[in-house]
Motif scaffolding. Structure first.
Motif, PDB file in Angstrom:
ATOM      1  N   GLU A   3      67.145 -41.320 -64.411  1.00  0.00           N
ATOM      2  CA  GLU A   3      67.357 -40.503 -63.212  1.00  0.00           C
ATOM      3  C   GLU A   3      66.206 -40.716 -62.235  1.00  0.00           C
ATOM      4  O   GLU A   3      65.047 -40.805 -62.640  1.00  0.00           O
ATOM      5  CB  GLU A   3      67.418 -39.023 -63.604  1.00  0.00           C
ATOM      6  N   LYS A   4      66.516 -40.796 -60.958  1.00  0.00           N
ATOM      7  CA  LYS A   4      65.492 -40.938 -59.935  1.00  0.00           C
ATOM      8  C   LYS A   4      65.082 -39.568 -59.426  1.00  0.00           C
ATOM      9  O   LYS A   4      65.877 -38.637 -59.405  1.00  0.00           O
ATOM     10  CB  LYS A   4      66.033 -41.742 -58.752  1.00  0.00           C
ATOM     11  N   LYS A  50      64.943 -33.869 -60.292  1.00  0.00           N
ATOM     12  CA  LYS A  50      65.158 -35.089 -61.070  1.00  0.00           C
ATOM     13  C   LYS A  50      66.643 -35.392 -61.060  1.00  0.00           C
ATOM     14  O   LYS A  50      67.419 -34.793 -61.809  1.00  0.00           O
ATOM     15  CB  LYS A  50      64.656 -34.933 -62.493  1.00  0.00           C
ATOM     16  N   THR A  78      66.069 -39.746 -51.456  1.00  0.00           N
ATOM     17  CA  THR A  78      65.395 -40.371 -52.596  1.00  0.00           C
ATOM     18  C   THR A  78      63.891 -40.307 -52.346  1.00  0.00           C
ATOM     19  O   THR A  78      63.442 -40.097 -51.210  1.00  0.00           O
ATOM     20  CB  THR A  78      65.807 -41.845 -52.767  1.00  0.00           C
ATOM     21  N   GLU A  79      63.125 -40.512 -53.387  1.00  0.00           N
ATOM     22  CA  GLU A  79      61.670 -40.500 -53.246  1.00  0.00           C
ATOM     23  C   GLU A  79      61.218 -41.609 -52.287  1.00  0.00           C
ATOM     24  O   GLU A  79      60.314 -41.414 -51.484  1.00  0.00           O
ATOM     25  CB  GLU A  79      61.027 -40.674 -54.619  1.00  0.00           C
ATOM     26  N   LYS A  80      61.880 -42.748 -52.347  1.00  0.00           N
ATOM     27  CA  LYS A  80      61.520 -43.867 -51.465  1.00  0.00           C
ATOM     28  C   LYS A  80      61.800 -43.511 -50.001  1.00  0.00           C
ATOM     29  O   LYS A  80      60.989 -43.801 -49.124  1.00  0.00           O
ATOM     30  CB  LYS A  80      62.303 -45.119 -51.869  1.00  0.00           C
TER      31      LYS A  80
END
Length: 107
Positions: A3-4, A50, A78-80
């Protein structure tokens, strides 16, 4: 499948012309904090989750706290995508720095 980490951003504008409106606005902010959101800037709160399912679950919980008036939006990143956000003026808040995810390297 791993999971991202995702970020949920909640952005809101609420009326504050009456005492009742101000009370509803303050209650909504307190409820956001109680659910683990932290202030990114005025009227923008953020939470790390998460995975997409967890992010959607936290957004669904917010329906329990919605005031009768105002405009509230939620965005999942997303984190990115979040890391690609550019700070145009000012600096990162202490809260933002303290809650930045850290990578751990094991040898």
């Amino acid at each position: 499948m791993e999971e991202k980490f995702m970020r949920v951003l909640v952005m809101f504008d609420m009326p504050t012309s009456s005492k009742e409106d101000r009370r509803a606005s303050a209650k909504f902010r307190k409820d956001l904090i109680k659910e683990g959101f932290m202030m990114l800037q005025f009227s923008v709160y953020m939470r790390i989750c998460k995975g997409v399912a967890s992010a959607n679950n936290h957004i669904d919980k917010l329906y329990l706290y919605l005031p009768r008036k105002g405009h509230i939006r939620a965005l999942v990143l997303t984190e990115k995508q979040f890391d690609n956000m550019r700070l145009l003026l000012g600096q990162r808040s202490e809260c933002e720095k303290a809650n930045a995810p850290r990578q751990l390297s094991l040898f």
